[in-house]
Design a protein around this motif. Structure first.
Motif, PDB file in Angstrom:
ATOM      1  N   TYR A  43       0.834  -1.210   0.000  1.00 46.82           N
ATOM      2  CA  TYR A  43       0.000   0.000   0.000  1.00 46.82           C
ATOM      3  C   TYR A  43       0.863   1.251   0.000  1.00 46.82           C
ATOM      4  CZ  TYR A  43      -2.685   3.855   1.924  1.00 46.82           C
ATOM      5  OH  TYR A  43      -3.237   5.094   2.131  1.00 46.82           O
ATOM      6  N   LEU A  44       1.895   1.278   0.844  1.00 46.26           N
ATOM      7  CA  LEU A  44       2.761   2.455   0.927  1.00 46.26           C
ATOM      8  C   LEU A  44       3.474   2.703  -0.396  1.00 46.26           C
ATOM      9  CD1 LEU A  44       4.253   1.864   4.489  1.00 46.26           C
ATOM     10  CD2 LEU A  44       2.654   3.686   3.823  1.00 46.26           C
ATOM     11  N   PHE A  45       3.988   1.644  -1.017  1.00 45.42           N
ATOM     12  CA  PHE A  45       4.672   1.794  -2.298  1.00 45.42           C
ATOM     13  C   PHE A  45       3.725   2.368  -3.346  1.00 45.42           C
ATOM     14  CE2 PHE A  45       6.023   0.178  -6.456  1.00 45.42           C
ATOM     15  CZ  PHE A  45       7.323   0.668  -6.512  1.00 45.42           C
ATOM     16  N   LYS A  46       2.513   1.866  -3.340  1.00 43.47           N
ATOM     17  CA  LYS A  46       1.518   2.332  -4.313  1.00 43.47           C
ATOM     18  C   LYS A  46       1.216   3.813  -4.131  1.00 43.47           C
ATOM     19  CE  LYS A  46      -3.215   1.384  -5.901  1.00 43.47           C
ATOM     20  NZ  LYS A  46      -4.444   0.570  -5.676  1.00 43.47           N
ATOM     21  N   ALA A  93      -1.917   5.964   7.103  1.00 42.31           N
ATOM     22  CA  ALA A  93      -3.034   6.772   6.612  1.00 42.31           C
ATOM     23  C   ALA A  93      -2.629   8.234   6.422  1.00 42.31           C
ATOM     24  CB  ALA A  93      -4.211   6.686   7.591  1.00 42.31           C
ATOM     25  N   LEU A  94      -1.762   8.742   7.303  1.00 47.58           N
ATOM     26  CA  LEU A  94      -1.422  10.165   7.293  1.00 47.58           C
ATOM     27  C   LEU A  94      -0.312  10.507   6.303  1.00 47.58           C
ATOM     28  CD1 LEU A  94      -1.962  12.944   8.558  1.00 47.58           C
ATOM     29  CD2 LEU A  94      -0.311  12.366  10.359  1.00 47.58           C
ATOM     30  N   ILE A  95       0.686   9.630   6.154  1.00 44.07           N
ATOM     31  CA  ILE A  95       1.858   9.967   5.328  1.00 44.07           C
ATOM     32  C   ILE A  95       1.467  10.356   3.899  1.00 44.07           C
ATOM     33  CG2 ILE A  95       4.014   9.120   4.347  1.00 44.07           C
ATOM     34  CD1 ILE A  95       4.314   7.339   6.831  1.00 44.07           C
ATOM     35  N   PRO A  96       0.770   9.494   3.140  1.00 38.04           N
ATOM     36  CA  PRO A  96       0.442   9.877   1.753  1.00 38.04           C
ATOM     37  C   PRO A  96      -0.500  11.071   1.673  1.00 38.04           C
ATOM     38  CG  PRO A  96      -0.597   7.787   2.348  1.00 38.04           C
ATOM     39  CD  PRO A  96       0.334   8.118   3.456  1.00 38.04           C
ATOM     40  N   ALA A  97      -1.368  11.222   2.673  1.00 30.30           N
ATOM     41  CA  ALA A  97      -2.292  12.367   2.664  1.00 30.30           C
ATOM     42  C   ALA A  97      -1.527  13.680   2.773  1.00 30.30           C
ATOM     43  CB  ALA A  97      -3.291  12.237   3.812  1.00 30.30           C
ATOM     44  N   ILE A 297      -6.247   8.988  14.703  1.00 26.96           N
ATOM     45  CA  ILE A 297      -5.844   9.556  13.419  1.00 26.96           C
ATOM     46  C   ILE A 297      -5.817   8.507  12.312  1.00 26.96           C
ATOM     47  CG2 ILE A 297      -3.351   9.281  13.654  1.00 26.96           C
ATOM     48  CD1 ILE A 297      -5.319  12.320  12.222  1.00 26.96           C
ATOM     49  N   ALA A 298      -5.775   7.218  12.666  1.00 26.28           N
ATOM     50  CA  ALA A 298      -5.881   6.147  11.672  1.00 26.28           C
ATOM     51  C   ALA A 298      -7.324   5.681  11.550  1.00 26.28           C
ATOM     52  CB  ALA A 298      -4.981   4.975  12.050  1.00 26.28           C
ATOM     53  N   GLU A 299      -7.941   5.422  12.693  1.00 28.21           N
ATOM     54  CA  GLU A 299      -9.314   4.927  12.719  1.00 28.21           C
ATOM     55  C   GLU A 299     -10.283   5.949  12.127  1.00 28.21           C
ATOM     56  OE1 GLU A 299     -12.610   3.546  16.082  1.00 28.21           O
ATOM     57  OE2 GLU A 299     -10.587   4.131  16.688  1.00 28.21           O
ATOM     58  N   SER A 302     -10.657  10.068   7.964  1.00 27.00           N
ATOM     59  CA  SER A 302     -11.480  10.918   7.104  1.00 27.00           C
ATOM     60  C   SER A 302     -11.872  12.221   7.775  1.00 27.00           C
ATOM     61  CB  SER A 302     -12.742  10.170   6.658  1.00 27.00           C
ATOM     62  OG  SER A 302     -13.537   9.807   7.782  1.00 27.00           O
ATOM     63  N   THR A 303     -12.007  12.218   9.109  1.00 26.21           N
ATOM     64  CA  THR A 303     -12.358  13.448   9.820  1.00 26.21           C
ATOM     65  C   THR A 303     -11.138  14.112  10.449  1.00 26.21           C
ATOM     66  OG1 THR A 303     -12.900  12.136  11.797  1.00 26.21           O
ATOM     67  CG2 THR A 303     -14.716  12.720  10.329  1.00 26.21           C
ATOM     68  N   GLY A 304     -10.103  13.332  10.756  1.00 25.97           N
ATOM     69  CA  GLY A 304      -8.941  13.895  11.433  1.00 25.97           C
ATOM     70  C   GLY A 304      -7.923  14.534  10.514  1.00 25.97           C
ATOM     71  N   ILE A 305      -7.653  13.933   9.369  1.00 24.32           N
ATOM     72  CA  ILE A 305      -6.590  14.426   8.494  1.00 24.32           C
ATOM     73  C   ILE A 305      -6.867  15.830   7.952  1.00 24.32           C
ATOM     74  CG2 ILE A 305      -5.444  14.026   6.269  1.00 24.32           C
ATOM     75  CD1 ILE A 305      -5.395  11.061   6.961  1.00 24.32           C
ATOM     76  N   PRO A 306      -8.095  16.155   7.527  1.00 28.53           N
ATOM     77  CA  PRO A 306      -8.335  17.534   7.071  1.00 28.53           C
ATOM     78  C   PRO A 306      -7.984  18.581   8.127  1.00 28.53           C
ATOM     79  CG  PRO A 306     -10.144  16.124   6.399  1.00 28.53           C
ATOM     80  CD  PRO A 306      -9.289  15.307   7.325  1.00 28.53           C
ATOM     81  N   SER A 307      -8.209  18.278   9.397  1.00 32.72           N
ATOM     82  CA  SER A 307      -7.869  19.222  10.468  1.00 32.72           C
ATOM     83  C   SER A 307      -6.357  19.398  10.570  1.00 32.72           C
ATOM     84  CB  SER A 307      -8.425  18.721  11.808  1.00 32.72           C
ATOM     85  OG  SER A 307      -9.833  18.642  11.779  1.00 32.72           O
TER      86      SER A 307
END
Length: 330
Positions: A43-46, A93-97, A297-299, A302-307
């Motif tokens: 997933y990370l490589f992708k 979840a956070l790194i690619p975002a 932040i993983a679970e 969708s609501t945490g990363i935009p903040s």
């Protein structure tokens, strides 16, 4: 094709399929963590995240790196520090975002954790790990990165921001440890040795919804992995529990912008701790994620990363505030 030839081909195909299935079952049973890592790696490589290594204080430190995906973007480094018994890939979840929004992200495995060096009977205290993070920033020549930490990693990140404030542009704390708290669970929780203890750990970290579901037949392999990492977990825990590194009387000295993100259902580091941190740091922004536990932040990405992105992008920095985000749709 002759009937005998077809039969032989079918037999070979069946044997191959059974062998593949048996091999997969053995991997899940004997090395489930290896399998989880390979799936995460794919997933990370992708998503453009790559494995790197660097020498820090004589130790080989593994890290994940994602370059900004915006062509010609100014280099804006972010360093992420994982929690107790965890690893860099927990930030998957956070790194690619963040990379998609123009940030250059570095998530390291602390000394004794993940794929970094595990020196025999090494020291994984808070001070040692802070020194590793500081040296990591120096070795990679990162100019005043934003620094984020999760749980124990938040404690380490906050210590760095207090001890070397010139190194940290903005501080991100995710369900962080570091302030005085009542321990209402056995310390052995972090190194489970049987399925009942493993279930207690999962229920404490993810009280409402299990972010990662583990079949019972894979648990023995996971328990072996916990046993292999026990020395360093115990070393970190000892440092966290001796009282000398508590930040209650220091947090008010933080001068850089601070974001505090917390799951409202966190049963490991309760929301009250996050609210107390917010009260100690007058300029801090507190974001509460409803329905989320310690892995908020993983679970609840969708609501945490935009903040997180909004806080990092804000110029001038966001003023002190409290925001409660609704629970994500399941």
């Amino acid at each position: 094709m002759r009937r005998a030839t077809r039969r032989r081909l079918l037999t070979v195909g069946l044997v191959f399929a059974l062998s593949f299935a048996l091999g997969g079952a053995l991997l899940v049973y004997f090395a489930p963590f290896w399998l989880i890592e390979r799936v995460t790696d794919a997933y990370l490589f992708k998503t453009g995240v790559h494995h790197r290594e660097v020498l820090v204080d004589g130790h080989r430190i593994h890290y994940l790196e994602a370059a900004p995906q915006q062509h010609g973007a100014e280099d804006k480094p972010v360093v992420l520090v994982h929690g107790l018994g965890a690893r860099a890939s927990d930030w998957a979840a956070l790194i690619p975002a963040l990379a998609r929004h123009g940030y250059h992200v570095y998530a390291l495995d602390l000394l004794g954790y993940g794929r970094s060096d595990k020196p025999f009977h090494g020291d994984a205290s808070l001070s040692t790990e802070e020194r590793i993070v500081s040296g990591f920033i120096d070795t990679l020549h990162l100019k005043q990165p934003d620094v984020g930490g999760w749980s124990m990693g938040g404690w380490i990140a906050a210590k760095l921001a207090l001890d070397e404030p010139a190194k940290v542009r903005r501080l991100l704390l995710f369900d962080s440890a570091g302030v005085y708290m009542t321990i209402d669970f056995p310390i052995s929780l972090f190194s489970p040795s049987n399925q009942a203890e493993f279930d207690q750990l999962v229920d404490r970290i993810e009280p409402n919804r299990h972010y990662v579901r583990v079949p019972s037949f894979a648990i023995p392999g996971l328990l072996r992995n916990f046993e292999r990492g026990k020395w360093f977990v115990d070393s970190s825990l000892s440092s966290m529990l001796d009282g000398r590194e508590i930040l209650d009387f220091r947090l008010h000295r933080l001068k850089m912008p601070v974001l505090i993100v917390w799951g409202t259902e966190d049963k490991l580091t309760p929301l009250a701790d996050g609210e107390r941190m917010h009260s100690m740091v007058p300029q801090s922004v507190l974001v509460e994620l409803r329905g989320c536990g310690h892995l908020a932040i993983a679970e609840c990405a969708s609501t945490g990363i935009p903040s997180v992105v909004h806080f990092l992008d804000a110029e001038p920095p966001s003023p002190a505030s409290v925001t409660v985000m609704p629970a994500p749709k399941r």
